[in-house]
Motif scaffolding. Structure first.
Motif, mmCIF file in Angstrom:
data_model
loop_
_atom_site.group_PDB
_atom_site.id
_atom_site.type_symbol
_atom_site.label_atom_id
_atom_site.label_comp_id
_atom_site.label_asym_id
_atom_site.label_seq_id
_atom_site.Cartn_x
_atom_site.Cartn_y
_atom_site.Cartn_z
ATOM 1 N N GLN A 7 0.851 -1.191 0.000
ATOM 2 C CA GLN A 7 0.000 0.000 0.000
ATOM 3 C C GLN A 7 0.886 1.239 0.000
ATOM 4 O O GLN A 7 1.917 1.273 0.682
ATOM 5 C CB GLN A 7 -0.935 0.003 1.197
ATOM 6 N N HIS A 8 0.456 2.234 -0.771
ATOM 7 C CA HIS A 8 1.186 3.499 -0.859
ATOM 8 C C HIS A 8 0.231 4.651 -0.584
ATOM 9 O O HIS A 8 -0.961 4.575 -0.891
ATOM 10 C CB HIS A 8 1.804 3.672 -2.255
ATOM 11 N N SER A 9 0.778 5.714 -0.049
ATOM 12 C CA SER A 9 0.018 6.925 0.221
ATOM 13 C C SER A 9 0.611 8.050 -0.625
ATOM 14 O O SER A 9 1.838 8.216 -0.661
ATOM 15 C CB SER A 9 0.127 7.254 1.714
ATOM 16 N N ARG A 30 9.771 -5.596 -7.164
ATOM 17 C CA ARG A 30 9.887 -6.226 -5.846
ATOM 18 C C ARG A 30 9.148 -7.562 -5.773
ATOM 19 O O ARG A 30 9.540 -8.449 -5.010
ATOM 20 C CB ARG A 30 9.366 -5.292 -4.756
ATOM 21 N N ALA A 31 8.114 -7.721 -6.566
ATOM 22 C CA ALA A 31 7.320 -8.951 -6.535
ATOM 23 C C ALA A 31 8.089 -10.158 -7.052
ATOM 24 O O ALA A 31 7.785 -11.289 -6.687
ATOM 25 C CB ALA A 31 6.035 -8.768 -7.347
ATOM 26 N N GLY A 32 9.067 -9.939 -7.913
ATOM 27 C CA GLY A 32 9.832 -11.055 -8.465
ATOM 28 C C GLY A 32 9.040 -11.922 -9.427
ATOM 29 O O GLY A 32 9.368 -13.085 -9.639
ATOM 30 N N VAL A 33 7.990 -11.352 -10.000
ATOM 31 C CA VAL A 33 7.140 -12.069 -10.951
ATOM 32 C C VAL A 33 7.685 -11.852 -12.360
ATOM 33 O O VAL A 33 7.978 -10.725 -12.745
ATOM 34 C CB VAL A 33 5.685 -11.545 -10.840
ATOM 35 N N ARG A 34 7.824 -12.926 -13.120
ATOM 36 C CA ARG A 34 8.290 -12.776 -14.503
ATOM 37 C C ARG A 34 7.143 -12.409 -15.434
ATOM 38 O O ARG A 34 7.247 -11.483 -16.224
ATOM 39 C CB ARG A 34 8.958 -14.071 -14.966
ATOM 40 N N ASN A 35 6.035 -13.136 -15.331
ATOM 41 C CA ASN A 35 4.859 -12.867 -16.157
ATOM 42 C C ASN A 35 3.612 -12.970 -15.290
ATOM 43 O O ASN A 35 3.482 -13.908 -14.494
ATOM 44 C CB ASN A 35 4.766 -13.865 -17.317
ATOM 45 N N GLY A 36 2.702 -12.014 -15.445
ATOM 46 C CA GLY A 36 1.484 -12.033 -14.647
ATOM 47 C C GLY A 36 0.683 -10.760 -14.793
ATOM 48 O O GLY A 36 0.680 -10.140 -15.865
ATOM 49 N N LEU A 37 0.054 -10.363 -13.692
ATOM 50 C CA LEU A 37 -0.802 -9.178 -13.689
ATOM 51 C C LEU A 37 -0.489 -8.296 -12.489
ATOM 52 O O LEU A 37 -0.177 -8.788 -11.412
ATOM 53 C CB LEU A 37 -2.284 -9.580 -13.627
ATOM 54 N N CYS A 38 -0.636 -7.010 -12.703
ATOM 55 C CA CYS A 38 -0.505 -6.014 -11.645
ATOM 56 C C CYS A 38 -1.844 -5.291 -11.530
ATOM 57 O O CYS A 38 -2.329 -4.724 -12.511
ATOM 58 C CB CYS A 38 0.601 -5.022 -11.981
ATOM 59 N N HIS A 39 -2.420 -5.337 -10.343
ATOM 60 C CA HIS A 39 -3.690 -4.658 -10.104
ATOM 61 C C HIS A 39 -3.431 -3.459 -9.196
ATOM 62 O O HIS A 39 -2.775 -3.597 -8.165
ATOM 63 C CB HIS A 39 -4.694 -5.614 -9.457
ATOM 64 N N VAL A 40 -3.933 -2.292 -9.592
ATOM 65 C CA VAL A 40 -3.773 -1.064 -8.818
ATOM 66 C C VAL A 40 -5.165 -0.606 -8.406
ATOM 67 O O VAL A 40 -6.046 -0.456 -9.262
ATOM 68 C CB VAL A 40 -3.075 0.031 -9.666
ATOM 69 N N PHE A 41 -5.363 -0.399 -7.097
ATOM 70 C CA PHE A 41 -6.674 -0.042 -6.559
ATOM 71 C C PHE A 41 -6.576 1.230 -5.728
ATOM 72 O O PHE A 41 -5.727 1.334 -4.840
ATOM 73 C CB PHE A 41 -7.225 -1.186 -5.697
ATOM 74 N N ARG A 130 -4.108 10.196 -0.543
ATOM 75 C CA ARG A 130 -4.815 9.122 -1.234
ATOM 76 C C ARG A 130 -4.061 7.806 -1.053
ATOM 77 O O ARG A 130 -2.830 7.764 -1.184
ATOM 78 C CB ARG A 130 -4.963 9.433 -2.720
ATOM 79 N N GLN A 131 -4.807 6.754 -0.751
ATOM 80 C CA GLN A 131 -4.236 5.424 -0.532
ATOM 81 C C GLN A 131 -4.436 4.559 -1.777
ATOM 82 O O GLN A 131 -5.539 4.506 -2.328
ATOM 83 C CB GLN A 131 -4.910 4.743 0.664
#
Length: 140
Positions: A7-9, A30-41, A130-131
């Motif tokens: 979480q970021h502010s 930082r996630a160390g994921v090679r292939n996937g999805l990033c969800h921003v809320f 904003r969070q």
């Protein structure tokens, strides 16, 4: 399968856009994921997120002018005005845009187009804290 969440502010300066691409891209790294999805809320109802042109700031200024015409602050139609003339207009802008984005991760990086950036779009006159939650899932 890997999963990472942070979480970021962010502090906004009032109505307008704030680029958060680098923060989101950092969470993908930082996630160390090679292939996937990033969800921003975005955890708010009077601001939004957008994927937008990042080379020419006039694009974002034109969007702001368009929305000012589309959703007029202080419109007498609005009953909800607890926090001022921009209150209901900000909520409408948020509903018409997005409070989340799902972006591809490819080869360990946020896979955006050449001229794309991720922006927090503040719809209130005053600046706010904003969070934002960034969740990344995929394979390594």
């Amino acid at each position: 399968m890997r999963f990472h969440q942070a979480q970021h502010s962010f502090s906004t300066d009032g109505r307008g856009t704030l680029e958060i691409t680098e923060t989101v891209a950092g969470e993908v790294r930082r996630a160390g994921v090679r292939n996937g999805l990033c969800h921003v809320f975005l955890h708010h109802t009077s601001a939004s997120l957008m994927l937008c042109e990042n080379a020419d700031p006039s694009v974002r200024r034109d969007l702001e002018r368009y929305f000012s015409r589309l959703v007029t602050d202080g419109d007498p139609l609005f009953e909800h005005r607890l926090e001022g003339d921009d209150d209901m207009a900000a909520h409408i802008r948020s509903v018409l845009t997005h409070n989340d984005l799902t972006l591809p991760v490819r080869n360990g990086r946020l896979a955006l187009g050449t001229w794309q950036g991720v922006y927090l779009w503040e719809h209130r006159y005053q600046g706010h804290r904003r969070q934002v939650t960034v969740s990344v899932q995929g394979v390594d």
